[in-house]
Design a protein around this motif. Structure first.
Motif, PDB file in Angstrom:
ATOM      1  N   LYS A   5       0.852  -1.537  -0.122  1.00  0.00           N
ATOM      2  CA  LYS A   5      -0.239  -0.316  -0.323  1.00  0.00           C
ATOM      3  C   LYS A   5       0.897   1.849   0.131  1.00  0.00           C
ATOM      4  CE  LYS A   5      -4.085  -2.611   2.660  1.00  0.00           C
ATOM      5  NZ  LYS A   5      -4.672  -2.506   4.228  1.00  0.00           N
ATOM      6  N   THR A   6       2.409   1.549   0.885  1.00  0.00           N
ATOM      7  CA  THR A   6       2.628   2.571   0.866  1.00  0.00           C
ATOM      8  C   THR A   6       3.801   2.885  -0.352  1.00  0.00           C
ATOM      9  OG1 THR A   6       3.378   1.846   2.783  1.00  0.00           O
ATOM     10  CG2 THR A   6       4.438   3.543   2.379  1.00  0.00           C
ATOM     11  N   GLN A   7       4.052   1.764  -0.836  1.00  0.00           N
ATOM     12  CA  GLN A   7       4.404   2.127  -3.256  1.00  0.00           C
ATOM     13  C   GLN A   7       3.324   2.076  -3.619  1.00  0.00           C
ATOM     14  OE1 GLN A   7       7.700   1.713  -2.252  1.00  0.00           O
ATOM     15  NE2 GLN A   7       7.611   0.691  -0.064  1.00  0.00           N
ATOM     16  N   GLU A   8       1.877   1.609  -3.279  1.00  0.00           N
ATOM     17  CA  GLU A   8       1.024   2.301  -4.134  1.00  0.00           C
ATOM     18  C   GLU A   8       0.863   3.833  -4.148  1.00  0.00           C
ATOM     19  OE1 GLU A   8      -1.922  -0.164  -3.316  1.00  0.00           O
ATOM     20  OE2 GLU A   8      -1.532  -1.843  -4.593  1.00  0.00           O
ATOM     21  N   ARG A   9       0.997   4.589  -3.119  1.00  0.00           N
ATOM     22  CA  ARG A   9       0.611   5.379  -2.623  1.00  0.00           C
ATOM     23  C   ARG A   9       1.837   6.268  -3.110  1.00  0.00           C
ATOM     24  NH1 ARG A   9       2.304   8.575   1.903  1.00  0.00           N
ATOM     25  NH2 ARG A   9       2.011   6.929   2.855  1.00  0.00           N
ATOM     26  N   TYR A  10       3.671   6.155  -2.625  1.00  0.00           N
ATOM     27  CA  TYR A  10       4.531   6.408  -3.388  1.00  0.00           C
ATOM     28  C   TYR A  10       4.656   7.234  -4.789  1.00  0.00           C
ATOM     29  CZ  TYR A  10       6.163   7.040   1.357  1.00  0.00           C
ATOM     30  OH  TYR A  10       6.712   8.342   2.678  1.00  0.00           O
ATOM     31  N   LEU A  11       4.149   5.841  -5.708  1.00  0.00           N
ATOM     32  CA  LEU A  11       4.192   5.850  -6.808  1.00  0.00           C
ATOM     33  C   LEU A  11       3.444   6.772  -7.470  1.00  0.00           C
ATOM     34  CD1 LEU A  11       5.091   1.835  -7.831  1.00  0.00           C
ATOM     35  CD2 LEU A  11       6.893   4.261  -7.700  1.00  0.00           C
ATOM     36  N   ALA A  12       2.524   6.551  -6.583  1.00  0.00           N
ATOM     37  CA  ALA A  12       0.752   7.354  -7.588  1.00  0.00           C
ATOM     38  C   ALA A  12       1.136   8.875  -6.769  1.00  0.00           C
ATOM     39  CB  ALA A  12      -0.360   7.433  -6.522  1.00  0.00           C
ATOM     40  N   MET A  13       2.336   9.627  -5.856  1.00  0.00           N
ATOM     41  CA  MET A  13       2.560  10.650  -6.109  1.00  0.00           C
ATOM     42  C   MET A  13       3.349  11.468  -7.208  1.00  0.00           C
ATOM     43  SD  MET A  13       2.971  10.754  -2.071  1.00  0.00           S
ATOM     44  CE  MET A  13       4.316  12.304  -2.233  1.00  0.00           C
ATOM     45  N   ASN A  14       4.352  10.476  -7.585  1.00  0.00           N
ATOM     46  CA  ASN A  14       5.403  11.218  -9.258  1.00  0.00           C
ATOM     47  C   ASN A  14       4.483  12.350  -9.316  1.00  0.00           C
ATOM     48  OD1 ASN A  14       8.310  10.634  -9.973  1.00  0.00           O
ATOM     49  ND2 ASN A  14       6.729   9.891 -11.576  1.00  0.00           N
ATOM     50  N   GLY A  15       5.605  13.500  -9.743  1.00  0.00           N
ATOM     51  CA  GLY A  15       5.170  14.697 -10.258  1.00  0.00           C
ATOM     52  C   GLY A  15       4.340  14.970  -9.062  1.00  0.00           C
ATOM     53  N   ARG A  16       4.137  14.877  -8.376  1.00  0.00           N
ATOM     54  CA  ARG A  16       2.849  15.795  -7.962  1.00  0.00           C
ATOM     55  C   ARG A  16       3.392  15.550  -6.366  1.00  0.00           C
ATOM     56  NH1 ARG A  16      -1.208  13.668  -6.564  1.00  0.00           N
ATOM     57  NH2 ARG A  16      -1.227  11.734  -6.485  1.00  0.00           N
TER      58      ARG A  16
END
Length: 278
Positions: free
Chosen positions: A209-220
């Motif tokens: 879950k943490t990795q999904e959240r972090y990767l979704a933040m890329n560029g934001r």
């Protein structure tokens, strides 16, 4: 304008390092900057000025390559005043799925390279009895998140190195700061800067879950690399920069929570702690 200070920056072809190089050159500083490809670094800056800018192709895992880059810097500019150990990358995933070579590789770049660069430049700073070393750590080295165990270990090592180095070199007028940012829009979560292995083992939901959240933040990510670079430049002009500097509101909140938790745990186990003495 040309300032007297010379900066030596590793890992300068993208992200925070590139932002810093551009701001320094715009402000009139002299800059030696390393990359795996000096041509790409030159192209990324868009600046050709041999009197102020020295792009260097350096293999940071090769001490001879580091030595050669320092010799070239001294030949071009005569001195080094500020060292920025910025080269590094991320590694995410579970510990039991991490390959041994990948672990060794990230330690070599994130930790050993910074120590080797510092080791080789220290004699120059000591002779000058002046200098400033900035090591780019991470809030993850103090308050980590699930799935970043190996990366966090490298940044914790860099922070500890910085703390003791500061004690060692204070008498020579050399200052040390470890910068510990949270998420900045530097390309850190892109393929070139992050080694990521999605968990294949059942469970590890916190990691997943943490990795999904972090990767979704890329560029934001909330952190602004241009503001960070300006902070670095201002720090180098101060006689009293901090030993630790967390950057970004998230870094502040995570560090503050960790300090509170550690303080509470220290007191809770105080009697056990002191009972170990003769």
């Amino acid at each position: 304008m040309q300032t007297s200070k010379v900066w030596y920056i590793t890992g300068a072809s993208q992200g925070l390092g590139l932002s810093l190089v551009k701001q320094l050159l715009h402000a009139g500083y002299r800059v030696a900057a390393t990359s795996r490809n000096a041509g790409l670094l030159q192209e990324a800056t868009g600046i050709i000025d041999k009197t102020r800018f020295l792009p260097l192709t350096v293999n940071l895992t090769n001490p001879d390559s580091i030595d050669d880059s320092i010799r070239q810097t001294i030949a071009a500019f005569g001195r080094i005043d500020v060292v920025v150990n910025n080269a590094g990358y991320g590694m995410a995933g579970t510990v039991e799925e991490a390959r041994e070579q990948d672990i060794r590789d990230i330690i070599n770049i994130n930790v050993v390279a910074a120590i080797e660069v510092t080791k080789r430049i220290l004699p120059l700073l000591r002779e000058q009895r002046d200098g400033y070393i900035i090591n780019i750590g991470s809030v993850a080295g103090f308050a980590g998140a699930p799935g970043w165990a190996v990366y966090s270990a490298t940044k914790a090592a860099l922070a500890a190195f910085s703390e003791v180095l500061a004690l060692d070199v204070a008498e020579f007028g050399i200052r040390v700061t470890v910068i510990e940012p949270a998420g900045f829009r530097t390309g850190f979560l892109t393929e070139n800067s992050l080694s990521y292995t999605a968990p294949r083992i059942a469970g590890y939901e916190a990691v997943r879950k943490t990795q999904e959240r972090y990767l979704a933040m890329n560029g934001r990510q909330p952190g602004d690399p241009e503001k960070a670079a300006a902070i670095f430049i201002a720090l180098a002009e101060r006689p009293d920069p901090p030993l630790h500097l967390f950057l970004g509101e998230d870094a502040y909140l995570r560090a503050a929570q960790k300090i509170n938790d550690m303080s509470a745990e220290l007191e809770q186990w105080k009697q056990t702690t002191i009972s170990a003495d003769f």
